[in-house]
Design an enzyme around this catalytic site. Structure first.
Site, PDB file in Angstrom:
ATOM      1  N   HIS A 129       0.860  -1.192   0.000  1.00  0.00           N
ATOM      2  CA  HIS A 129       0.000   0.000   0.000  1.00  0.00           C
ATOM      3  C   HIS A 129       0.896   1.242   0.000  1.00  0.00           C
ATOM      4  O   HIS A 129       2.009   1.201   0.524  1.00  0.00           O
ATOM      5  CB  HIS A 129      -0.838  -0.041   1.290  1.00  0.00           C
ATOM      6  CG  HIS A 129      -1.890   1.004   1.393  1.00  0.00           C
ATOM      7  ND1 HIS A 129      -1.626   2.279   1.832  1.00  0.00           N
ATOM      8  CD2 HIS A 129      -3.215   0.963   1.125  1.00  0.00           C
ATOM      9  CE1 HIS A 129      -2.748   2.968   1.842  1.00  0.00           C
ATOM     10  NE2 HIS A 129      -3.735   2.195   1.417  1.00  0.00           N
ATOM     11  N   ASP A 207       2.920  -4.427   8.308  1.00  0.00           N
ATOM     12  CA  ASP A 207       1.740  -3.599   8.089  1.00  0.00           C
ATOM     13  C   ASP A 207       0.528  -4.505   8.315  1.00  0.00           C
ATOM     14  O   ASP A 207       0.194  -5.336   7.459  1.00  0.00           O
ATOM     15  CB  ASP A 207       1.762  -3.030   6.669  1.00  0.00           C
ATOM     16  CG  ASP A 207       0.456  -2.319   6.306  1.00  0.00           C
ATOM     17  OD1 ASP A 207      -0.502  -2.382   7.101  1.00  0.00           O
ATOM     18  OD2 ASP A 207       0.387  -1.726   5.219  1.00  0.00           O
ATOM     19  N   GLN A 210      -4.639  -4.909   7.228  1.00  0.00           N
ATOM     20  CA  GLN A 210      -5.662  -5.843   6.738  1.00  0.00           C
ATOM     21  C   GLN A 210      -5.575  -7.207   7.419  1.00  0.00           C
ATOM     22  O   GLN A 210      -6.274  -8.137   7.022  1.00  0.00           O
ATOM     23  CB  GLN A 210      -5.540  -6.020   5.210  1.00  0.00           C
ATOM     24  CG  GLN A 210      -5.690  -4.738   4.419  1.00  0.00           C
ATOM     25  CD  GLN A 210      -7.111  -4.163   4.432  1.00  0.00           C
ATOM     26  OE1 GLN A 210      -8.050  -4.765   4.965  1.00  0.00           O
ATOM     27  NE2 GLN A 210      -7.265  -2.978   3.869  1.00  0.00           N
ATOM     28  N   LYS A 233     -10.594  -0.029  10.647  1.00  0.00           N
ATOM     29  CA  LYS A 233     -10.818  -1.225   9.824  1.00  0.00           C
ATOM     30  C   LYS A 233     -11.202  -2.424  10.689  1.00  0.00           C
ATOM     31  O   LYS A 233     -11.395  -3.525  10.181  1.00  0.00           O
ATOM     32  CB  LYS A 233      -9.552  -1.549   9.037  1.00  0.00           C
ATOM     33  CG  LYS A 233      -9.195  -0.519   7.959  1.00  0.00           C
ATOM     34  CD  LYS A 233      -8.028  -1.008   7.146  1.00  0.00           C
ATOM     35  CE  LYS A 233      -7.307   0.082   6.405  1.00  0.00           C
ATOM     36  NZ  LYS A 233      -8.044   0.633   5.283  1.00  0.00           N
ATOM     37  N   CYS A 372      -4.851   2.544  -3.569  1.00  0.00           N
ATOM     38  CA  CYS A 372      -3.566   3.007  -2.999  1.00  0.00           C
ATOM     39  C   CYS A 372      -2.462   1.975  -3.208  1.00  0.00           C
ATOM     40  O   CYS A 372      -1.600   1.793  -2.341  1.00  0.00           O
ATOM     41  CB  CYS A 372      -3.697   3.359  -1.520  1.00  0.00           C
ATOM     42  SG  CYS A 372      -4.856   4.673  -1.212  1.00  0.00           S
TER      43      CYS A 372
HETATM   44  N1  C6P Z   1      -6.339   0.606   2.799  1.00  0.00           N
HETATM   45  C1  C6P Z   1      -8.185   0.248   1.280  1.00  0.00           C
HETATM   46  O1  C6P Z   1      -9.279   0.561   0.797  1.00  0.00           O
HETATM   47  P1  C6P Z   1      -4.944   4.053   6.968  1.00  0.00           P
HETATM   48  O2  C6P Z   1      -5.527   4.839   5.828  1.00  0.00           O
HETATM   49  O3  C6P Z   1      -3.693   4.698   7.505  1.00  0.00           O
HETATM   50  O4  C6P Z   1      -5.945   3.705   8.015  1.00  0.00           O
HETATM   51  O5  C6P Z   1      -4.526   2.638   6.343  1.00  0.00           O
HETATM   52  C2  C6P Z   1      -3.568   2.604   5.322  1.00  0.00           C
HETATM   53  C3  C6P Z   1      -3.363   1.213   4.843  1.00  0.00           C
HETATM   54  C4  C6P Z   1      -2.138   0.618   5.057  1.00  0.00           C
HETATM   55  N2  C6P Z   1      -1.892  -0.648   4.692  1.00  0.00           N
HETATM   56  C5  C6P Z   1      -2.829  -1.392   4.084  1.00  0.00           C
HETATM   57  C6  C6P Z   1      -2.521  -2.806   3.731  1.00  0.00           C
HETATM   58  C7  C6P Z   1      -4.095  -0.847   3.830  1.00  0.00           C
HETATM   59  O6  C6P Z   1      -5.013  -1.596   3.229  1.00  0.00           O
HETATM   60  C8  C6P Z   1      -4.359   0.490   4.194  1.00  0.00           C
HETATM   61  C9  C6P Z   1      -5.672   1.131   3.893  1.00  0.00           C
HETATM   62  C10 C6P Z   1      -7.659   1.055   2.436  1.00  0.00           C
HETATM   63  O7  C6P Z   1      -7.531  -0.702   0.868  1.00  0.00           O
HETATM   64  C11 C6P Z   1      -7.748   2.514   2.179  1.00  0.00           C
HETATM   65  S1  C6P Z   1      -6.693   3.043   0.874  1.00  0.00           S
END
Ligand code: C6P
Length: 417
Positions: A129, A207, A210, A233, A372
């Site tokens: 991401h 990370d 997910q 999430k 992203c």
């Molecule tokens: N992915 C998706 O629709 P934040 O925005 O900081 O809470 O999370 C960022 C992020 C980092 N790593 C992974 C693997 C992610 O999936 C995400 C967020 C969302 O897939 C929003 S782009």
């Protein structure tokens, strides 16, 4: 046809999520399949935040009055719950941030700038991401650190031979990899990868954006050095995330942001830092959000992460089966045994945004775009994909609604029924 079941009452779980009980458009039930972007919140979380504001709000760690004590107890209580949830050794290893993105930036700005020297290597992957790419791009530009990317195979897996070659041949100081891909659903073998990084003398950041919402993540069993994730999430509120770090690493790292809360003593000549975790929490934190995160952790814990994973697997496997029968639909990602949580697809050469718009007209909410992950989409050879993502409240009926809406989209685009 009989289906496997898990010991969760999904109808009762759905009833906990008030937002799900509505029509997206007149006559169209809301079918929410976008939880990978942000999950919905159960009443227990919403109530915990309202209750906090109705009974306990004041600033934390400051006042010697009853409300400040209650607010501090809510905030620090949430830290203890998160600590137990990921099996950290101490609540001091739990830093509250705004989200996964800020957690990874914290590692890059604090650990990265204090530790790395020009020529040192950070290993990332082609499936990351942007929030696990861009902070390292900025760091590399400013410090002369080199970045290496583990390629993604045609099956949608990390090329572990290439990973091992980096560890063998390069001065790798840090590996930073997503546990579960937000596009492919790939569950990366981080436990083995961490052991291999450590054997090569490198640290490993996971990370967990997910993974932590969907499966039991035990930082001590993984031996992760850092783990980043977001409350929003995992049935919790927006505005709060977590950085886990091993205590010795966090102790040695300089602060990320400066200001109130994070200091021990300030003179006009300089400052000294507060103990962990406060050293990394400058300014008034997200207190109600912490209360909400604590309630989310309670909620998920009561359902049982293994039960949540098992249920999602049933729904996702069913989705993969049904979607793969649709003519002209291409699915991305590895086979069902190595993935979790999402079904990402394109429909012939129709733009994913157009597909998503037609699905929305049927009440089915999916995400469309590059999610992203532009480098991954380049690797897949497509500019955009549509993605259905699943959580504990989704059912096979939701998948049926998705499939029906895709057939409807096919008819609208003249591709047949
Ligand atoms: N992915 C998706 O629709 P934040 O925005 O900081 O809470 O999370 C960022 C992020 C980092 N790593 C992974 C693997 C992610 O999936 C995400 C967020 C969302 O897939 C929003 S782009």
């Amino acid at each position: 046809m009989t289906h496997p079941t898990v010991p969760l009452d999904i109808a009762a779980i759905r009833a906990d999520f008030p937002i799900l009980d509505q029509e997206a458009h007149p006559g169209k039930r809301l079918v929410f399949l976008d939880s990978a972007a942000s999950s919905q919140k159960p009443r227990q979380v919403i109530d915990a935040m309202s209750h906090y504001y109705e009974t306990s709000h004041a600033n934390v760690h400051r006042g010697i009055h009853v409300l400040s004590e209650r607010a501090t107890a809510a905030y620090e209580g949430a830290r203890e719950k998160v600590c137990a949830f990921i099996n950290a050794a101490s609540p001091r290893e739990i830093i509250f941030t705004r989200n996964t993105t800020e957690s990874i930036n914290l590692i890059a700005y604090s650990w990265g700038r204090a530790t790395l020297r020009p020529g040192d290597v950070i290993v990332l992957s082609e499936m990351e991401h942007h929030s696990n790419l861009v902070p390292w791009h900025i760091l590399a530009e400013q410090t002369g650190v080199h970045l290496r990317y583990i390629p993604v195979t045609d099956e949608g897996l990390l090329d572990l031979d290439a990973y091992r070659a980096f560890l063998r041949e390069e001065p790798v100081r840090l590996v930073s990899i997503m546990h579960v891909s937000n596009v492919l659903g790939t569950v990366n073998p981080v436990r083995e990868m961490i052991a291999e990084a450590h054997a090569a003398g490198a640290l490993f950041a996971v990370d967990g954006a997910q993974s932590v919402p969907h499966l039991a993540v035990d930082v001590q069993a993984l031996d992760a050095d850092f783990l980043a994730f977001s409350a929003h999430k995992m049935a919790g509120p927006t505005g709060i995330g977590v950085l886990y770090g091993k205590r010795a690493l966090l102790e040695a790292m300089p602060p990320f942001l400066g200001g109130g809360e994070m200091i021990r003593r300030v003179t006009l000549e300089g400052s000294t830092w507060n103990d962990l975790p406060h050293k990394f929490e400058a300014g008034t934190p997200a207190i109600a959000e912490a209360a909400g995160l604590g309630a989310a952790v309670d909620y998920l814990g009561a359902l049982g992460m293994d039960n949540i994973l098992a249920h999602e697997k049933i729904v996702a496997d069913y989705a993969l089966d049904r979607l793969s029968e649709i003519p002209g639909l291409t699915l991305y990602g590895p086979d069902a045994s190595q993935r979790n949580g999402v079904a990402t697809f394109t429909l012939q050469d129709i733009h994913a945004h157009d597909v998503a718009q037609l699905l929305d007209a049927e009440g089915v909410a999916v995400r469309a775009g590059h999610h992203c992950a532009m480098p991954l989409h380049k690797r897949l050879g497509v500019a955009a994909t549509a993605r259905a993502s699943f959580y504990v409240y989704n059912t096979r009926d939701d998948v049926d609604a998705l499939v029906e809406a895709i057939y409807n989209a096919r008819r609208v685009f003249g591709l047949g029924g």
